[in-house]
Design a protein around this motif. Structure first.
Motif, PDB file in Angstrom:
ATOM      1  N   LEU A   1      15.433  12.092 -37.165  1.00  0.00           N
ATOM      2  CA  LEU A   1      14.003  11.808 -37.190  1.00  0.00           C
ATOM      3  C   LEU A   1      13.726  10.637 -38.121  1.00  0.00           C
ATOM      4  O   LEU A   1      14.196  10.616 -39.262  1.00  0.00           O
ATOM      5  CB  LEU A   1      13.221  13.037 -37.667  1.00  0.00           C
ATOM      6  N   VAL A   2      12.943   9.665 -37.631  1.00  0.00           N
ATOM      7  CA  VAL A   2      12.636   8.469 -38.416  1.00  0.00           C
ATOM      8  C   VAL A   2      11.127   8.268 -38.438  1.00  0.00           C
ATOM      9  O   VAL A   2      10.509   7.980 -37.412  1.00  0.00           O
ATOM     10  CB  VAL A   2      13.322   7.220 -37.820  1.00  0.00           C
ATOM     11  N   ASP A   3      10.530   8.426 -39.611  1.00  0.00           N
ATOM     12  CA  ASP A   3       9.081   8.264 -39.761  1.00  0.00           C
ATOM     13  C   ASP A   3       8.778   8.015 -41.234  1.00  0.00           C
ATOM     14  O   ASP A   3       9.325   8.703 -42.106  1.00  0.00           O
ATOM     15  CB  ASP A   3       8.350   9.524 -39.280  1.00  0.00           C
ATOM     16  N   ASP A   4       7.922   7.035 -41.529  1.00  0.00           N
ATOM     17  CA  ASP A   4       7.624   6.728 -42.926  1.00  0.00           C
ATOM     18  C   ASP A   4       6.556   7.644 -43.523  1.00  0.00           C
ATOM     19  O   ASP A   4       6.251   7.552 -44.715  1.00  0.00           O
ATOM     20  CB  ASP A   4       7.208   5.263 -43.094  1.00  0.00           C
ATOM     21  N   HIS A   5       5.987   8.533 -42.710  1.00  0.00           N
ATOM     22  CA  HIS A   5       5.035   9.519 -43.212  1.00  0.00           C
ATOM     23  C   HIS A   5       5.777  10.844 -43.434  1.00  0.00           C
ATOM     24  O   HIS A   5       6.172  11.508 -42.474  1.00  0.00           O
ATOM     25  CB  HIS A   5       3.875   9.716 -42.240  1.00  0.00           C
ATOM     26  N   CYS A   6       5.946  11.205 -44.686  1.00  0.00           N
ATOM     27  CA  CYS A   6       6.760  12.364 -45.053  1.00  0.00           C
ATOM     28  C   CYS A   6       6.251  13.651 -44.406  1.00  0.00           C
ATOM     29  O   CYS A   6       7.032  14.438 -43.869  1.00  0.00           O
ATOM     30  CB  CYS A   6       6.793  12.514 -46.571  1.00  0.00           C
ATOM     31  N   ILE A   7       4.939  13.871 -44.455  1.00  0.00           N
ATOM     32  CA  ILE A   7       4.377  15.116 -43.921  1.00  0.00           C
ATOM     33  C   ILE A   7       4.622  15.208 -42.418  1.00  0.00           C
ATOM     34  O   ILE A   7       5.011  16.267 -41.901  1.00  0.00           O
ATOM     35  CB  ILE A   7       2.876  15.204 -44.229  1.00  0.00           C
TER      36      ILE A   7
ATOM     37  N   ARG B   1       6.984  13.673 -40.689  1.00  0.00           N
ATOM     38  CA  ARG B   1       8.429  13.797 -40.425  1.00  0.00           C
ATOM     39  C   ARG B   1       8.934  15.213 -40.696  1.00  0.00           C
ATOM     40  O   ARG B   1       9.648  15.807 -39.888  1.00  0.00           O
ATOM     41  CB  ARG B   1       9.191  12.794 -41.289  1.00  0.00           C
ATOM     42  N   GLU B   2       8.535  15.772 -41.850  1.00  0.00           N
ATOM     43  CA  GLU B   2       9.005  17.114 -42.204  1.00  0.00           C
ATOM     44  C   GLU B   2       8.371  18.182 -41.314  1.00  0.00           C
ATOM     45  O   GLU B   2       8.996  19.192 -41.003  1.00  0.00           O
ATOM     46  CB  GLU B   2       8.710  17.385 -43.676  1.00  0.00           C
ATOM     47  N   GLY B   3       7.130  17.937 -40.905  1.00  0.00           N
ATOM     48  CA  GLY B   3       6.493  18.877 -39.985  1.00  0.00           C
ATOM     49  C   GLY B   3       7.197  18.903 -38.639  1.00  0.00           C
ATOM     50  O   GLY B   3       7.409  19.975 -38.059  1.00  0.00           O
ATOM     51  N   LEU B   4       7.573  17.724 -38.161  1.00  0.00           N
ATOM     52  CA  LEU B   4       8.298  17.635 -36.895  1.00  0.00           C
ATOM     53  C   LEU B   4       9.666  18.283 -37.020  1.00  0.00           C
ATOM     54  O   LEU B   4      10.123  18.979 -36.101  1.00  0.00           O
ATOM     55  CB  LEU B   4       8.431  16.169 -36.480  1.00  0.00           C
ATOM     56  N   ALA B   5      10.300  18.070 -38.166  1.00  0.00           N
ATOM     57  CA  ALA B   5      11.615  18.669 -38.392  1.00  0.00           C
ATOM     58  C   ALA B   5      11.525  20.194 -38.377  1.00  0.00           C
ATOM     59  O   ALA B   5      12.367  20.873 -37.785  1.00  0.00           O
ATOM     60  CB  ALA B   5      12.193  18.196 -39.728  1.00  0.00           C
ATOM     61  N   ALA B   6      10.488  20.727 -39.034  1.00  0.00           N
ATOM     62  CA  ALA B   6      10.311  22.178 -39.067  1.00  0.00           C
ATOM     63  C   ALA B   6      10.067  22.724 -37.669  1.00  0.00           C
ATOM     64  O   ALA B   6      10.596  23.778 -37.289  1.00  0.00           O
ATOM     65  CB  ALA B   6       9.145  22.536 -39.985  1.00  0.00           C
ATOM     66  N   LEU B   7       9.283  22.010 -36.882  1.00  0.00           N
ATOM     67  CA  LEU B   7       8.974  22.442 -35.518  1.00  0.00           C
ATOM     68  C   LEU B   7      10.221  22.447 -34.642  1.00  0.00           C
ATOM     69  O   LEU B   7      10.526  23.450 -33.971  1.00  0.00           O
ATOM     70  CB  LEU B   7       7.914  21.517 -34.911  1.00  0.00           C
ATOM     71  N   LEU B   8      10.951  21.346 -34.647  1.00  0.00           N
ATOM     72  CA  LEU B   8      12.108  21.217 -33.758  1.00  0.00           C
ATOM     73  C   LEU B   8      13.260  22.117 -34.184  1.00  0.00           C
ATOM     74  O   LEU B   8      14.024  22.588 -33.340  1.00  0.00           O
ATOM     75  CB  LEU B   8      12.565  19.756 -33.713  1.00  0.00           C
ATOM     76  N   SER B   9      13.395  22.360 -35.489  1.00  0.00           N
ATOM     77  CA  SER B   9      14.490  23.204 -35.977  1.00  0.00           C
ATOM     78  C   SER B   9      14.362  24.643 -35.497  1.00  0.00           C
ATOM     79  O   SER B   9      15.350  25.390 -35.458  1.00  0.00           O
ATOM     80  CB  SER B   9      14.540  23.169 -37.513  1.00  0.00           C
ATOM     81  N   GLN B  10      13.157  25.039 -35.134  1.00  0.00           N
ATOM     82  CA  GLN B  10      12.926  26.407 -34.674  1.00  0.00           C
ATOM     83  C   GLN B  10      13.252  26.584 -33.188  1.00  0.00           C
ATOM     84  O   GLN B  10      13.317  27.709 -32.701  1.00  0.00           O
ATOM     85  CB  GLN B  10      11.463  26.799 -34.899  1.00  0.00           C
TER      86      GLN B  10
ATOM     87  N   VAL C   1      18.106  19.401 -36.192  1.00  0.00           N
ATOM     88  CA  VAL C   1      17.753  18.193 -36.927  1.00  0.00           C
ATOM     89  C   VAL C   1      18.844  17.945 -37.972  1.00  0.00           C
ATOM     90  O   VAL C   1      18.983  18.711 -38.925  1.00  0.00           O
ATOM     91  CB  VAL C   1      16.381  18.325 -37.613  1.00  0.00           C
ATOM     92  N   VAL C   2      19.608  16.869 -37.786  1.00  0.00           N
ATOM     93  CA  VAL C   2      20.742  16.608 -38.679  1.00  0.00           C
ATOM     94  C   VAL C   2      20.424  15.565 -39.738  1.00  0.00           C
ATOM     95  O   VAL C   2      21.196  15.394 -40.692  1.00  0.00           O
ATOM     96  CB  VAL C   2      21.977  16.155 -37.876  1.00  0.00           C
ATOM     97  N   GLY C   3      19.299  14.851 -39.594  1.00  0.00           N
ATOM     98  CA  GLY C   3      18.971  13.831 -40.580  1.00  0.00           C
ATOM     99  C   GLY C   3      17.535  13.367 -40.466  1.00  0.00           C
ATOM    100  O   GLY C   3      16.911  13.473 -39.410  1.00  0.00           O
ATOM    101  N   GLN C   4      17.002  12.868 -41.599  1.00  0.00           N
ATOM    102  CA  GLN C   4      15.652  12.323 -41.649  1.00  0.00           C
ATOM    103  C   GLN C   4      15.687  11.006 -42.418  1.00  0.00           C
ATOM    104  O   GLN C   4      16.369  10.892 -43.428  1.00  0.00           O
ATOM    105  CB  GLN C   4      14.691  13.281 -42.342  1.00  0.00           C
ATOM    106  N   ALA C   5      14.929  10.021 -41.934  1.00  0.00           N
ATOM    107  CA  ALA C   5      14.868   8.714 -42.588  1.00  0.00           C
ATOM    108  C   ALA C   5      13.422   8.256 -42.681  1.00  0.00           C
ATOM    109  O   ALA C   5      12.610   8.531 -41.793  1.00  0.00           O
ATOM    110  CB  ALA C   5      15.699   7.694 -41.815  1.00  0.00           C
TER     111      ALA C   5
END
Length: 235
Positions: A36-42, A44-53, A59-63
């Motif tokens: 996941l690549v997004d300069d908005h932390c909230i 990016r992390e929200g998307l990561a939480a959603l997809l991880s479920q 989700v193996v990485g965030q940038a």
């Protein structure tokens, strides 16, 4: 080569992310590994939480920027990258292009708040397999991830229509784009000529060509079309 592991008299074959058991259940795929690549932390992390479920996704990485994204892409080798289009100093289209240069088979989904024609065209031309707005429904996002991972393009009818409309605007030359920006800034032909160090007659010829390519009847309509298509951002 496939590896073999014996479990209670059964031979398990493991190869290429698939596991099959002789005389047992069908093969089960490994999860799709996402970057996941997004300069908005909230965001990016929200998307990561959603997809991880979601089953079958990992989700193996965030940038948060292009440099981080390319480094993680190189080291993690994800199956698919979901990239925000509007970032600095590298935007999503540039990141996509760089990923595709590193790996021609790289699969990228662009995700953004905006859908101006020029940005859609740039992103897909850079090699992205899909373009989605950030208000996309979860089901559509998941479907898109699976489609792109399977090697398919996932372009909505709305985006396809924008690409068709963009053909004419993409034909603008670099000089015509400069003239168009000056027109949008309210400059007269003489002011444009002085700004670009060209003759006033040349400016008139460029304006005439711009109106024809954008199918605009006058400067005002040309500016309106340019803004809608994302050709002009600063007024």
């Amino acid at each position: 080569m496939p590896t073999q592991t014996v479990h209670r008299g059964r031979t398990v074959m493991e190869s290429g992310g698939m596991t099959s058991v002789e005389g047992g259940s069908p093969a089960v795929s490994k999860p799709i590994r996402l970057l996941l690549v997004d300069d908005h932390c909230i965001m990016r992390e929200g998307l990561a939480a959603l997809l991880s479920q979601k089953p079958g996704l990992e989700v193996v990485g965030q940038a948060s920027n292009g440099e981080e994204a390319l480094e993680l892409f190189r080291t993690l080798q994800p199956d698919l990258a979901i990239v925000d289009l509007r970032m600095e100093p590298m935007d999503g289209a540039e990141i996509t292009e760089a990923m595709r240069e590193m790996n021609p088979n790289a699969r990228v989904v662009l995700l953004t708040t905006y859908d101006t024609d020029d940005e859609v065209f740039r992103g897909l031309r850079a090699g992205a397999a899909s373009y989605l707005l950030k208000d996309v429904g979860t089901a559509q996002l998941i479907d898109t991830i699976h489609a792109v991972h399977a090697g398919r393009k996932a372009i909505s009818p709305e985006i396809a229509a924008k690409l068709a409309d963009h053909v004419a605007s993409d034909a603008l030359t670099g000089r015509q784009q400069e003239v168009l920006l000056c027109v949008a800034q309210g400059k007269s032909n003489l002011e444009i000529a002085n700004t670009l160090y060209i003759s006033e007659g040349t400016v008139k010829a460029h304006v005439k060509a711009i109106l024809k390519k954008l199918e605009a009847r006058d400067r005002t309509q040309a500016i309106t079309i340019a803004i809608r298509r994302g050709l002009v951002r600063t007024l």
